[in-house]
Design a protein around this motif. Structure first.
Motif, PDB file in Angstrom:
ATOM      1  N   ALA A 180       0.838  -1.204   0.000  1.00 28.48           N
ATOM      2  CA  ALA A 180       0.000   0.000   0.000  1.00 28.48           C
ATOM      3  C   ALA A 180       0.875   1.256   0.000  1.00 28.48           C
ATOM      4  O   ALA A 180       0.564   2.239  -0.678  1.00 28.48           O
ATOM      5  CB  ALA A 180      -0.921  -0.024   1.208  1.00 28.48           C
ATOM      6  N   VAL A 200       2.264   1.848  -3.492  1.00 32.45           N
ATOM      7  CA  VAL A 200       1.248   2.411  -4.392  1.00 32.45           C
ATOM      8  C   VAL A 200       1.095   3.908  -4.131  1.00 32.45           C
ATOM      9  O   VAL A 200       1.003   4.712  -5.064  1.00 32.45           O
ATOM     10  CB  VAL A 200      -0.101   1.687  -4.219  1.00 32.45           C
ATOM     11  N   GLN A 201       1.091   4.303  -2.864  1.00 33.45           N
ATOM     12  CA  GLN A 201       0.991   5.712  -2.512  1.00 33.45           C
ATOM     13  C   GLN A 201       2.194   6.483  -3.060  1.00 33.45           C
ATOM     14  O   GLN A 201       2.044   7.573  -3.624  1.00 33.45           O
ATOM     15  CB  GLN A 201       0.916   5.862  -0.986  1.00 33.45           C
ATOM     16  N   CYS A 202       3.376   5.905  -2.927  1.00 28.47           N
ATOM     17  CA  CYS A 202       4.596   6.535  -3.441  1.00 28.47           C
ATOM     18  C   CYS A 202       4.529   6.668  -4.961  1.00 28.47           C
ATOM     19  O   CYS A 202       4.931   7.686  -5.527  1.00 28.47           O
ATOM     20  CB  CYS A 202       5.809   5.709  -3.022  1.00 28.47           C
ATOM     21  N   LEU A 246       1.857   7.021  -6.813  1.00 24.48           N
ATOM     22  CA  LEU A 246       0.936   8.098  -7.165  1.00 24.48           C
ATOM     23  C   LEU A 246       1.559   9.469  -6.911  1.00 24.48           C
ATOM     24  O   LEU A 246       1.345  10.409  -7.676  1.00 24.48           O
ATOM     25  CB  LEU A 246      -0.359   7.957  -6.368  1.00 24.48           C
ATOM     26  N   GLU A 247       2.317   9.587  -5.834  1.00 27.93           N
ATOM     27  CA  GLU A 247       2.941  10.869  -5.507  1.00 27.93           C
ATOM     28  C   GLU A 247       3.957  11.288  -6.570  1.00 27.93           C
ATOM     29  O   GLU A 247       4.184  12.485  -6.787  1.00 27.93           O
ATOM     30  CB  GLU A 247       3.623  10.775  -4.139  1.00 27.93           C
ATOM     31  N   GLN A 273      -9.058  12.309  -7.008  1.00 25.92           N
ATOM     32  CA  GLN A 273      -7.992  11.564  -6.346  1.00 25.92           C
ATOM     33  C   GLN A 273      -8.314  11.274  -4.888  1.00 25.92           C
ATOM     34  O   GLN A 273      -7.463  10.791  -4.155  1.00 25.92           O
ATOM     35  CB  GLN A 273      -6.678  12.333  -6.458  1.00 25.92           C
ATOM     36  N   SER A 284      -5.424   6.160  -3.634  1.00 22.97           N
ATOM     37  CA  SER A 284      -4.366   5.203  -3.315  1.00 22.97           C
ATOM     38  C   SER A 284      -4.932   3.945  -2.666  1.00 22.97           C
ATOM     39  O   SER A 284      -4.595   2.823  -3.057  1.00 22.97           O
ATOM     40  CB  SER A 284      -3.337   5.853  -2.392  1.00 22.97           C
ATOM     41  N   PHE A 318      -5.003   0.210  -4.428  1.00 21.94           N
ATOM     42  CA  PHE A 318      -4.341  -0.943  -3.831  1.00 21.94           C
ATOM     43  C   PHE A 318      -5.322  -2.088  -3.622  1.00 21.94           C
ATOM     44  O   PHE A 318      -5.012  -3.260  -3.901  1.00 21.94           O
ATOM     45  CB  PHE A 318      -3.701  -0.547  -2.497  1.00 21.94           C
ATOM     46  N   ILE A 343      -2.651  -2.084 -11.764  1.00 23.63           N
ATOM     47  CA  ILE A 343      -2.631  -0.670 -11.365  1.00 23.63           C
ATOM     48  C   ILE A 343      -2.659   0.219 -12.594  1.00 23.63           C
ATOM     49  O   ILE A 343      -3.421   1.188 -12.680  1.00 23.63           O
ATOM     50  CB  ILE A 343      -1.389  -0.377 -10.498  1.00 23.63           C
TER      51      ILE A 343
END
Length: 216
Positions: free
Chosen positions: A117, A120-122, A124-125, A136, A140, A144, A154
């Motif tokens: 998780a 995935v956040q990284c 998107l950033e 948005q 995230s 995930f 993804i």
């Protein structure tokens, strides 16, 4: 010698044709030329040479890879090969090559797992704004959950949500199933029929078998 792999070289450089050799000697000459090229390229700075989708490689390509790996030892060259585990069964020649090179400490193997998780956040950033859907909020977490951390899924979900977000407002419309159905709906009728037969065959998929079942 490299012109047999890259025909444009002969035209650009006006290279003379090499004298023909016996097949075994011809192969050694070609392999040596590729290795010499990599060695020249790593002179000014270290070289990264990437070979994608090695699960599709034939024995000749894998023989070349083994040759290059041994020649690269001790030089500032990193050979990086990618392949899909599920498409390289135990009898696949790539697995034998990998074991042999590992036993001689000439290679390492890294099995890539699914993304966490946090990863995935990284992702998107760091993504350019134009690659993300309009909305948005909670993206995230939902990405995930829907993809289960699978990078290909993804990518497919982001593409689907971006397209539906542009036409249907800010809501993220549908999950992975919706993305696949949307992609299938855009296929021509014959292509969709082909995909349906292939799906029925599952892991036993073979293009010839699909043609026979579908009467194509």
């Amino acid at each position: 010698a490299l012109a047999s792999l890259i025909p444009s070289l002969a035209a650009e450089k006006k290279l003379p044709a090499l004298p023909p050799l016996e097949p075994d000697r011809e192969r050694v000459r070609l392999f040596d030329a590729v290795a010499a090229c990599l060695e020249a390229l790593c002179g000014p700075r270290p070289l990264l040479f990437i070979l994608e989708d090695l699960h599709w490689a034939g024995e000749a390509t894998l023989d070349l890879l083994e040759f290059l790996t041994r020649r690269a030892a001790g030089r500032p060259i990193l050979l990086l090969g990618t392949y899909r585990d599920e498409e390289t069964p135990r009898a696949h020649p790539l697995r034998s090559l990998r074991r042999n090179l590992q036993s001689e400490s000439l290679s390492d193997h890294i099995a890539l797992g699914r993304l966490s998780a946090a990863a995935v956040q990284c992702l998107l950033e760091q993504a350019p704004p134009g690659l993300l859907p309009t909305s948005q909020a909670g993206l995230s977490a939902r990405l995930f959950a829907e993809s289960e951390g699978h990078p290909l899924m993804i990518d497919q979900l982001l593409d689907h949500w971006r397209q539906t977000g542009e036409t249907n407002g800010p809501a993220l419309s549908g999950g992975l199933r919706a993305a696949i159905l949307s992609r299938l709906a855009r296929l021509p009728e014959e292509s969709r029929a082909y995909a349906e037969v292939a799906a029925l065959l599952g892991p036993a998929f073979d293009a010839e078998a699909v043609r026979e079942v579908g009467g194509w």
